[in-house]
Design a protein around this motif. Structure first.
Motif, PDB file in Angstrom:
ATOM      1  N   THR A  20      37.156  11.143  55.729  1.00 18.23           N
ATOM      2  CA  THR A  20      37.421   9.972  54.885  1.00 18.23           C
ATOM      3  C   THR A  20      37.264   8.623  55.570  1.00 18.23           C
ATOM      4  O   THR A  20      37.113   7.626  54.887  1.00 18.23           O
ATOM      5  N   TRP A  21      37.315   8.573  56.897  1.00 18.41           N
ATOM      6  CA  TRP A  21      37.184   7.273  57.554  1.00 18.41           C
ATOM      7  C   TRP A  21      35.731   6.844  57.533  1.00 18.41           C
ATOM      8  O   TRP A  21      34.868   7.489  58.140  1.00 18.41           O
ATOM      9  N   ARG A  22      35.439   5.745  56.857  1.00 16.48           N
ATOM     10  CA  ARG A  22      34.091   5.215  56.742  1.00 16.48           C
ATOM     11  C   ARG A  22      34.106   3.733  57.119  1.00 16.48           C
ATOM     12  O   ARG A  22      34.840   2.947  56.529  1.00 16.48           O
ATOM     13  N   TYR A  23      33.283   3.393  58.095  1.00 18.42           N
ATOM     14  CA  TYR A  23      33.206   2.025  58.564  1.00 18.42           C
ATOM     15  C   TYR A  23      32.094   1.291  57.827  1.00 18.42           C
ATOM     16  O   TYR A  23      31.134   1.897  57.378  1.00 18.42           O
ATOM     17  N   GLU A  24      32.214  -0.032  57.728  1.00 20.06           N
ATOM     18  CA  GLU A  24      31.246  -0.825  56.979  1.00 20.06           C
ATOM     19  C   GLU A  24      30.116  -1.348  57.853  1.00 20.06           C
ATOM     20  O   GLU A  24      30.288  -1.557  59.052  1.00 20.06           O
ATOM     21  N   GLY A  25      28.974  -1.554  57.222  1.00 16.49           N
ATOM     22  CA  GLY A  25      27.834  -2.181  57.891  1.00 16.49           C
ATOM     23  C   GLY A  25      27.367  -1.408  59.112  1.00 16.49           C
ATOM     24  O   GLY A  25      27.308  -0.166  59.089  1.00 16.49           O
ATOM     25  N   ILE A  26      27.066  -2.139  60.178  1.00 13.42           N
ATOM     26  CA  ILE A  26      26.558  -1.514  61.392  1.00 13.42           C
ATOM     27  C   ILE A  26      27.565  -0.562  62.017  1.00 13.42           C
ATOM     28  O   ILE A  26      27.193   0.336  62.758  1.00 13.42           O
ATOM     29  N   TYR A  27      28.833  -0.744  61.688  1.00 14.57           N
ATOM     30  CA  TYR A  27      29.881   0.097  62.275  1.00 14.57           C
ATOM     31  C   TYR A  27      29.927   1.499  61.661  1.00 14.57           C
ATOM     32  O   TYR A  27      30.631   2.367  62.159  1.00 14.57           O
ATOM     33  N   ALA A  28      29.146   1.739  60.603  1.00 12.50           N
ATOM     34  CA  ALA A  28      29.026   3.096  60.044  1.00 12.50           C
ATOM     35  C   ALA A  28      28.486   4.059  61.101  1.00 12.50           C
ATOM     36  O   ALA A  28      28.634   5.278  60.975  1.00 12.50           O
ATOM     37  N   PHE A  29      27.903   3.502  62.149  1.00 14.05           N
ATOM     38  CA  PHE A  29      27.453   4.273  63.322  1.00 14.05           C
ATOM     39  C   PHE A  29      28.585   5.171  63.832  1.00 14.05           C
ATOM     40  O   PHE A  29      28.353   6.246  64.364  1.00 14.05           O
TER      41      PHE A  29
END
Length: 159
Positions: A20-29
């Motif tokens: 469930t943890w999803r980071y936004e933008g470039i941080y989706a890396f």
């Protein structure tokens, strides 16, 4: 002052973070599902046992930390819950982890690797006292990416 607690990661917590943890933008890396091997290891209790912990704040998981001891060095990996990133909370979070590791493991230094594009994290680590020691390429997320190794010499801390 906000108190954190570091406890061994339970399987349900590993699954929550991985799924469930999803980071936004470039941080989706940094999303766990970006690398199948990393995700499989994160979800494997035996691989995590004694090395991967959750950081709790008032019964809530706010982050995690892996700690691997090699001689006099504690190599760490860490993550903060996505909705808490980019809000100025990182310095308190990482400083707490550093002080916890010093007290629990007594290493001479703490090291970590950070993706070279992650200027936000690099700046934070430098503020705490970590120094860039080398650059290297790492196979992850289906390709090869530049990373930076940073080290915090414990004897240099004035706290």
């Amino acid at each position: 002052m906000t108190m954190y607690q570091i406890v061994p990661m339970m399987q349900t917590q590993a699954e929550l973070i991985a799924n469930t943890w999803r980071y936004e933008g470039i941080y989706a890396f940094y999303d766990m599902d970006q690398d199948e091997e990393d995700m499989a290891e994160f979800l494997d209790f035996k691989a995590r046992e004694g090395k991967v912990f959750v950081v709790m704040q008032r019964e809530e998981v706010i982050g995690f930390c892996s700690i691997q001891l090699e001689e006099e060095e504690a190599e760490i990996g860490l993550g903060m819950r996505p909705d808490l990133t980019g809000k100025g909370l990182g310095q308190k979070f990482v400083s707490y982890l550093v002080h916890y590791i010093i007290g629990a493991y007594h290493p001479e230094r703490i090291s970590l690797a950070v993706a070279a594009f992650n200027k936000r994290a690099i700046t934070l680590y430098e503020r705490i006292g970590f120094r860039h020691t080398e650059s290297f390429d790492q196979q992850t997320n289906g390709s090869v990416y530049p990373f930076i190794r940073m080290v915090l010499e414990i004897k240099n801390l004035s706290s």
